[in-house]
Design an enzyme around this catalytic site. Structure first.
Site, PDB file in Angstrom:
ATOM      1  N   LYS A 264      -0.677  37.545  70.406  1.00 34.93           N
ATOM      2  CA  LYS A 264      -0.287  38.358  71.560  1.00 34.93           C
ATOM      3  C   LYS A 264      -0.698  37.684  72.873  1.00 34.93           C
ATOM      4  CE  LYS A 264       1.687  41.804  69.389  1.00 34.93           C
ATOM      5  NZ  LYS A 264       3.134  42.027  69.509  1.00 34.93           N
TER       6      LYS A 264
ATOM      7  N   TYR B 131      -3.734  38.479  65.332  1.00 35.82           N
ATOM      8  CA  TYR B 131      -2.872  39.332  66.168  1.00 35.82           C
ATOM      9  C   TYR B 131      -3.164  39.073  67.643  1.00 35.82           C
ATOM     10  CZ  TYR B 131      -0.840  43.782  67.863  1.00 35.82           C
ATOM     11  OH  TYR B 131      -0.115  44.754  68.523  1.00 35.82           O
TER      12      TYR B 131
HETATM   13  P1  NAD Z   1       5.835  49.583  64.076  1.00 38.08           P
HETATM   14  O1  NAD Z   1       4.934  49.088  62.999  1.00 38.08           O
HETATM   15  O2  NAD Z   1       6.091  51.056  64.218  1.00 38.08           O
HETATM   16  O3  NAD Z   1       7.246  48.848  63.977  1.00 38.08           O
HETATM   17  C1  NAD Z   1       7.346  47.463  63.819  1.00 38.08           C
HETATM   18  C2  NAD Z   1       8.670  47.153  63.172  1.00 38.08           C
HETATM   19  O4  NAD Z   1       8.766  45.725  63.056  1.00 38.08           O
HETATM   20  C3  NAD Z   1       8.815  47.727  61.752  1.00 38.08           C
HETATM   21  O5  NAD Z   1      10.045  48.434  61.633  1.00 38.08           O
HETATM   22  C4  NAD Z   1       8.788  46.490  60.861  1.00 38.08           C
HETATM   23  O6  NAD Z   1       9.592  46.617  59.697  1.00 38.08           O
HETATM   24  C5  NAD Z   1       9.339  45.437  61.805  1.00 38.08           C
HETATM   25  N1  NAD Z   1       8.965  44.086  61.374  1.00 38.08           N
HETATM   26  C6  NAD Z   1       7.723  43.663  61.001  1.00 38.08           C
HETATM   27  N2  NAD Z   1       7.769  42.378  60.652  1.00 38.08           N
HETATM   28  C7  NAD Z   1       9.063  41.979  60.804  1.00 38.08           C
HETATM   29  C8  NAD Z   1       9.728  40.744  60.579  1.00 38.08           C
HETATM   30  N3  NAD Z   1       9.078  39.673  60.118  1.00 38.08           N
HETATM   31  N4  NAD Z   1      11.058  40.683  60.839  1.00 38.08           N
HETATM   32  C9  NAD Z   1      11.739  41.773  61.292  1.00 38.08           C
HETATM   33  N5  NAD Z   1      11.146  42.955  61.510  1.00 38.08           N
HETATM   34  C10 NAD Z   1       9.823  43.057  61.268  1.00 38.08           C
HETATM   35  O7  NAD Z   1       5.227  48.992  65.437  1.00 38.08           O
HETATM   36  P2  NAD Z   1       5.162  49.580  66.925  1.00 38.08           P
HETATM   37  O8  NAD Z   1       3.886  50.318  67.058  1.00 38.08           O
HETATM   38  O9  NAD Z   1       6.437  50.244  67.283  1.00 38.08           O
HETATM   39  O10 NAD Z   1       4.994  48.236  67.748  1.00 38.08           O
HETATM   40  C11 NAD Z   1       6.071  47.591  68.395  1.00 38.08           C
HETATM   41  C12 NAD Z   1       5.523  46.458  69.261  1.00 38.08           C
HETATM   42  O11 NAD Z   1       4.565  46.973  70.173  1.00 38.08           O
HETATM   43  C13 NAD Z   1       4.800  45.383  68.447  1.00 38.08           C
HETATM   44  O12 NAD Z   1       5.071  44.130  69.018  1.00 38.08           O
HETATM   45  C14 NAD Z   1       3.350  45.756  68.611  1.00 38.08           C
HETATM   46  O13 NAD Z   1       2.500  44.657  68.449  1.00 38.08           O
HETATM   47  C15 NAD Z   1       3.358  46.259  70.043  1.00 38.08           C
HETATM   48  N6  NAD Z   1       2.214  47.116  70.312  1.00 38.08           N
HETATM   49  C16 NAD Z   1       2.086  48.332  69.712  1.00 38.08           C
HETATM   50  C17 NAD Z   1       0.982  49.105  70.001  1.00 38.08           C
HETATM   51  C18 NAD Z   1       0.781  50.466  69.388  1.00 38.08           C
HETATM   52  O14 NAD Z   1      -0.277  51.067  69.611  1.00 38.08           O
HETATM   53  N7  NAD Z   1       1.728  50.998  68.624  1.00 38.08           N
HETATM   54  C19 NAD Z   1       0.003  48.627  70.875  1.00 38.08           C
HETATM   55  C20 NAD Z   1       0.159  47.384  71.447  1.00 38.08           C
HETATM   56  C21 NAD Z   1       1.284  46.635  71.162  1.00 38.08           C
END
Ligand code: NAD
Length: 237
Positions: A149, A145
């Protein structure tokens, strides 16, 4: 008139968390949205088309570009946000899980640009990538990851220079944002993450959506190749 009035946007990972908040905000700002996710989403409406597909698959991106062209005749904003993580130290991580995380979290953006940059160039569009504070600070159990990233931050800069005058490319780096991605993560890890922030709390998906909206609209017209941390001060502490 909203900040994205008349614009057409693609948002991936749209069914959950930050992606869902971005879709909601983009619609409120007047955009028409193509919402992409692996999982089912509620049915669309005139200003919202839903596509079910895997962002790591080139065929999904062909469908997305075809839909933008056929249904709206343009594409202005691409928010590459879908992501997944397998929490395991490198010595226990299966090769298939390494490959999958690199594909979904990094290669998908190459596929997106490959399929969509022609449309984005025509409309002087904007790309916003979703990285993470994991690109900047080590957190145990996230080798693939973090590598993906970190790769996105470099890729974002490279794309900004490549597509220079026509397409702006920026990257957001969220800190701990309370979304379903945190389901199943224990209290101790949650407290440790919150304690790492100056804000001393989780962020909300709409707080990341605000940053993504800013980088997607004309309010950020002279910002490209930039990384914007939305981390409650995690990387400042
Ligand atoms: P989440 O898990 O709530 O949602 C992610 C979505 O992506 C899900 O609906 C999933 O079905 C979809 N997904 C996964 N693999 C997929 C694929 N191969 N094709 C199409 N869709 C796919 O995640 P989130 O927390 O909303 O995170 C969103 C973004 O923010 C991500 O890039 C994550 O890395 C980044 N992020 C989140 C956090 C956090 O704390 N939540 C922190 C840093 C970065």
């Amino acid at each position: 008139r909203g900040l994205l009035s008349g614009k057409v946007a693609v948002v991936t990972g749209a069914a959950s968390g930050i992606g869902a908040a971005v879709v909601e905000r983009f619609l409120r700002e007047g955009a028409r949205v193509i919402a992409v996710d692996l999982t089912d989403q509620s049915p669309g409406r005139p200003d919202l088309l839903v596509i079910k597909g895997d962002v790591a698959d080139a065929e999904t991106w062909r469908r997305i570009a075809d839909t933008a062209r056929a249904e709206f005749g343009r594409l202005d904003v691409l928010h590459s946000n879908a992501s997944m993580v397998v929490r395991t130290p490198a010595h226990e991580l299966l090769e298939a899980d390494w490959d999958r995380q690199l594909s979904v979290n990094l290669k998908a953006t190459y596929l997106a640009v490959n399929a969509c940059v022609g449309l984005l160039r025509e409309d002087r569009g904007a790309i916003v990538l979703s990285s993470s504070v994991h690109a900047l600070v080590g957190v145990p159990g996230h080798p693939a990851y973090a590598a993906a990233k970190g790769g996105l931050v470099s890729l974002g800069r490279q794309l900004a220079v490549e597509y220079g005058p026509e397409v702006r490319v920026n990257t957001v780096l969220p800190g701990p944002i309370l979304t379903p991605a945190w389901d199943g993560i224990g209290e101790e890890d949650r407290l440790r993450s919150v304690a790492a922030t100056a804000a001393a709390r989780f962020g909300r998906p709409d707080e990341v959506a605000a940053a993504v909206t800013f980088l997607s609209c004309a309010e950020s017209s002279y910002i490209t190749g930039a990384s914007l941390v939305v981390d409650g001060g995690w990387t400042a502490v």
